[in-house]
Design a protein around this motif. Structure first.
Motif, mmCIF file in Angstrom:
data_model
loop_
_atom_site.group_PDB
_atom_site.id
_atom_site.type_symbol
_atom_site.label_atom_id
_atom_site.label_comp_id
_atom_site.label_asym_id
_atom_site.label_seq_id
_atom_site.Cartn_x
_atom_site.Cartn_y
_atom_site.Cartn_z
ATOM 1 N N MET A 1 -11.582 -3.399 -12.833
ATOM 2 C CA MET A 1 -10.175 -3.001 -12.755
ATOM 3 C C MET A 1 -10.050 -1.685 -11.996
ATOM 4 S SD MET A 1 -7.394 -2.579 -15.827
ATOM 5 C CE MET A 1 -7.303 -4.345 -16.087
ATOM 6 N N THR A 2 -8.945 -1.528 -11.272
ATOM 7 C CA THR A 2 -8.714 -0.321 -10.486
ATOM 8 C C THR A 2 -7.320 0.246 -10.766
ATOM 9 O OG1 THR A 2 -7.841 -1.570 -8.612
ATOM 10 C CG2 THR A 2 -10.221 -1.140 -8.637
ATOM 11 N N PHE A 3 -7.079 1.449 -10.255
ATOM 12 C CA PHE A 3 -5.755 2.062 -10.295
ATOM 13 C C PHE A 3 -5.587 2.900 -9.034
ATOM 14 C CE2 PHE A 3 -8.572 5.246 -12.010
ATOM 15 C CZ PHE A 3 -8.047 6.463 -11.604
ATOM 16 N N TYR A 4 -4.389 3.356 -8.787
ATOM 17 C CA TYR A 4 -4.104 4.160 -7.606
ATOM 18 C C TYR A 4 -3.795 5.596 -8.024
ATOM 19 C CZ TYR A 4 -4.018 -0.102 -4.894
ATOM 20 O OH TYR A 4 -4.383 -1.282 -4.290
ATOM 21 N N GLY A 5 -4.529 6.537 -7.431
ATOM 22 C CA GLY A 5 -4.350 7.930 -7.796
ATOM 23 C C GLY A 5 -4.638 8.865 -6.645
ATOM 24 N N TYR A 6 -4.860 10.135 -6.976
ATOM 25 C CA TYR A 6 -5.011 11.202 -5.982
ATOM 26 C C TYR A 6 -6.361 11.882 -6.156
ATOM 27 C CZ TYR A 6 0.083 10.693 -6.006
ATOM 28 O OH TYR A 6 1.369 10.192 -5.964
ATOM 29 N N ARG A 7 -7.172 11.887 -5.121
ATOM 30 C CA ARG A 7 -8.452 12.582 -5.159
ATOM 31 C C ARG A 7 -8.231 14.076 -4.972
ATOM 32 N NH1 ARG A 7 -13.319 11.311 -7.093
ATOM 33 N NH2 ARG A 7 -13.532 9.406 -5.842
ATOM 34 N N ARG A 8 -8.779 14.871 -5.881
ATOM 35 C CA ARG A 8 -8.623 16.331 -5.826
ATOM 36 C C ARG A 8 -9.825 16.987 -5.136
ATOM 37 N NH1 ARG A 8 -3.413 16.074 -6.282
ATOM 38 N NH2 ARG A 8 -2.665 15.401 -8.332
ATOM 39 N N PRO A 9 -9.668 18.233 -4.684
ATOM 40 C CA PRO A 9 -10.782 18.931 -4.023
ATOM 41 C C PRO A 9 -12.021 19.073 -4.900
ATOM 42 C CG PRO A 9 -8.724 20.102 -3.629
ATOM 43 C CD PRO A 9 -8.419 19.039 -4.642
ATOM 44 N N ASP A 10 -11.810 19.101 -6.240
ATOM 45 C CA ASP A 10 -12.963 19.234 -7.140
ATOM 46 C C ASP A 10 -13.622 17.895 -7.443
ATOM 47 O OD1 ASP A 10 -11.181 18.055 -8.896
ATOM 48 O OD2 ASP A 10 -10.823 19.864 -10.067
ATOM 49 N N LEU A 136 0.032 14.099 0.200
ATOM 50 C CA LEU A 136 -1.102 13.302 -0.268
ATOM 51 C C LEU A 136 -0.728 11.835 -0.376
ATOM 52 C CD1 LEU A 136 -2.759 15.429 -3.098
ATOM 53 C CD2 LEU A 136 -3.397 15.264 -0.702
ATOM 54 N N GLN A 137 -1.664 10.971 -0.046
ATOM 55 C CA GLN A 137 -1.472 9.529 -0.165
ATOM 56 C C GLN A 137 -2.343 9.006 -1.310
ATOM 57 O OE1 GLN A 137 0.739 7.798 1.887
ATOM 58 N NE2 GLN A 137 1.262 9.880 2.510
ATOM 59 N N LYS A 138 -1.799 8.051 -2.081
ATOM 60 C CA LYS A 138 -2.585 7.448 -3.150
ATOM 61 C C LYS A 138 -3.713 6.592 -2.575
ATOM 62 C CE LYS A 138 0.657 7.187 -7.017
ATOM 63 N NZ LYS A 138 1.316 6.268 -7.981
ATOM 64 N N GLU A 139 -4.814 6.595 -3.318
ATOM 65 C CA GLU A 139 -5.954 5.765 -2.966
ATOM 66 C C GLU A 139 -6.334 4.911 -4.171
ATOM 67 O OE1 GLU A 139 -9.199 8.013 -1.011
ATOM 68 O OE2 GLU A 139 -7.886 9.755 -1.302
ATOM 69 N N GLU A 140 -7.080 3.854 -3.930
ATOM 70 C CA GLU A 140 -7.523 2.976 -5.013
ATOM 71 C C GLU A 140 -8.853 3.469 -5.577
ATOM 72 O OE1 GLU A 140 -7.932 -1.818 -5.937
ATOM 73 O OE2 GLU A 140 -7.902 -1.090 -3.858
ATOM 74 N N PHE A 141 -8.933 3.525 -6.923
ATOM 75 C CA PHE A 141 -10.136 4.020 -7.594
ATOM 76 C C PHE A 141 -10.532 3.075 -8.721
ATOM 77 C CE2 PHE A 141 -8.076 7.839 -5.908
ATOM 78 C CZ PHE A 141 -9.130 8.438 -5.243
ATOM 79 N N ALA A 359 -3.689 0.909 -16.718
ATOM 80 C CA ALA A 359 -3.912 0.929 -15.267
ATOM 81 C C ALA A 359 -2.584 1.057 -14.515
ATOM 82 C CB ALA A 359 -4.646 -0.333 -14.825
ATOM 83 N N GLU A 360 -1.546 0.387 -15.010
ATOM 84 C CA GLU A 360 -0.229 0.472 -14.363
ATOM 85 C C GLU A 360 0.364 1.869 -14.506
ATOM 86 O OE1 GLU A 360 2.011 -2.603 -16.230
ATOM 87 O OE2 GLU A 360 0.974 -4.233 -15.173
ATOM 88 N N VAL A 361 0.237 2.452 -15.688
ATOM 89 C CA VAL A 361 0.731 3.821 -15.897
ATOM 90 C C VAL A 361 -0.064 4.797 -15.039
ATOM 91 C CG1 VAL A 361 0.882 5.694 -17.590
ATOM 92 C CG2 VAL A 361 1.703 3.393 -18.184
ATOM 93 N N ALA A 362 -1.379 4.593 -14.968
ATOM 94 C CA ALA A 362 -2.217 5.445 -14.119
ATOM 95 C C ALA A 362 -1.797 5.332 -12.657
ATOM 96 C CB ALA A 362 -3.687 5.063 -14.276
ATOM 97 N N SER A 363 -1.294 4.172 -12.267
ATOM 98 C CA SER A 363 -0.868 3.958 -10.881
ATOM 99 C C SER A 363 0.543 4.454 -10.609
ATOM 100 C CB SER A 363 -0.962 2.464 -10.543
ATOM 101 O OG SER A 363 -2.304 2.023 -10.593
#
Length: 386
Positions: A1-10, A136-141, A359-363
């Motif tokens: 399963m995946t979700f869509y979020g934002y990769r941070r610098p850390d 920032l654009q969302k990516e799949e994780f 997963a939907e809330v995370a997205s």
């Protein structure tokens, strides 16, 4: 399963993209409120602490402030302090920078020239940061990047029979998938701590489970109090819970059946990809949720039998009840009806549905608490004010 979020610098992954206007103390909280009201895309909260605290108590406050800034749901932070509080700006900034390398700005009210000038500066910083965040654009994780906090509040017998059982199923699914689930509320392990300890992955974790429970009971006895005098609460009793042990046996269902792999102190940074872990928090809902969010939880799943509107300024809170009457009465506040479990519903199917909702809330899907704008929070205390 995946979700869509934002990769941070850390390197961590956020499920929201907020700019935090962080009050370093009570004396800065109104100023952060004024700043946040003027800048869409920002969040803040009322910090009742940050000054006149002994060192161990102040450390809890520092850990929550640093953890909130470091939470991956936050793009960057504007710290606002009065200038003379115990949680001095340089201490707060250092604590944040030890956890993350995300954007950070500072406003000191006394040095800025008072409230109006501090607000003007804070609004400017916040608008610049929100504009940067919007790029920032969302990516799949993979779901392994998620840390999910679990909580219960306003409990009744349906919590232990259905809602917490469903959360436990979710916790097991997260652990199986390689994500992290946090079991909290140390005071509500009392009487059931031996059951949790049997599931410890190592002897060290086994001993730590007993340690945090005994430490909590001892701390209350030092001031002549007994935990059972305040727990269960009047609402718990009115709902049908009779003893703390009974409440604890229901509470620990949120941990499912997975091994307990680690025990974290209040608001400390939690690792990803760790399965089921415990965080040492009080039973008080807002201060327990605050600790898990400070530890890095991007989403919180919260059961309630009697019903509660609790939310959080940084992490979406998914509310679940096992009481069909409560769900019907508080549909504006509660996201999931777990009562079918009591009447023969399929736990496996409902667990899969709840995982999908996470997963939907995370997205990006809003929870009821988010849509209502609930942002209340609290921070645990060691000592009274001095």
């Amino acid at each position: 399963m995946t979700f869509y979020g934002y990769r941070r610098p850390d390197g961590r992954v956020g499920v929201r993209n907020k700019v935090l206007i962080l009050p370093a103390s009570l004396c800065a909280s109104d100023t952060t409120r004024i700043i946040s009201q003027q800048v869409a895309g920002t969040v803040t909260f009322s910090n009742q602490q940050g000054c006149a605290q002994v060192s161990s108590d102040q450390q809890l406050t520092m850990d929550v402030m640093a953890g909130y800034a470091a939470n991956p749901n936050v793009y960057g932070t504007v710290v606002v302090s009065l200038g003379c509080e115990n949680c001095q700006m340089d201490l707060v900034v250092k604590a944040i920078q030890e956890r993350t390398n995300k954007p950070l700005k500072q406003v000191i009210i006394q040095e800025a020239g008072g409230t109006l000038k501090a607000v003007e500066l804070g609004v400017r910083y916040a608008k610049e940061m929100v504009a940067e965040a919007s790029m920032l654009q969302k990516e799949e994780f993979p779901i392994t990047e998620l840390i999910v906090g679990t909580e219960c509040g306003g409990s009744d017998p349906t919590s232990g029979l259905a809602a917490n059982v469903l959360i436990g199923k979710l916790s097991d699914l997260l652990a199986e998938a390689g994500a992290t689930s946090i079991l909290s509320e140390t005071t509500e392990f009392i009487g059931a701590e031996h059951i949790l300890a049997r599931r410890a992955a190592t002897p060290e974790v086994h001993d730590r489970i007993f340690e945090i429970v005994h430490r909590y009971e001892a701390a209350l006895r030092l001031v002549g109090e007994e935990v059972r005098e305040g727990n269960p609460s009047p609402g718990n009793k009115a709902g049908g819970i009779t003893t703390l042990e009974e409440k604890s046996l229901g509470c620990i269902h949120k941990g499912g059946h997975s091994p307990v792999n680690a025990v974290y102190d209040y608001a400390k940074q939690v690792k990803t990809k760790q399965g089921l872990v415990i965080m040492d928090t009080p039973g008080n809902d807002p201060s327990s949720v605050a600790a898990m969010v400070a530890g890095g939880a991007q989403v919180v799943v919260f059961s309630t039998g009697r019903g509660t509107p609790t939310g959080n300024p940084i992490a979406p809170v998914i509310k679940i009840t096992g009481n069909k009457l409560t769900f019907a009465n508080m549909k504006d506040n509660i996201d999931v009806d777990a009562s079918p479990i009591i009447y023969g519903g399929d736990l496996d199917e409902m667990g899969d549905d709840l995982l999908q909702l996470v997963a939907e809330v995370a997205s990006g899907k809003q929870t009821k608490a988010e849509s209502l704008g609930y942002t209340e929070m609290a921070i645990a205390r060691v000592c009274n004010y001095v």
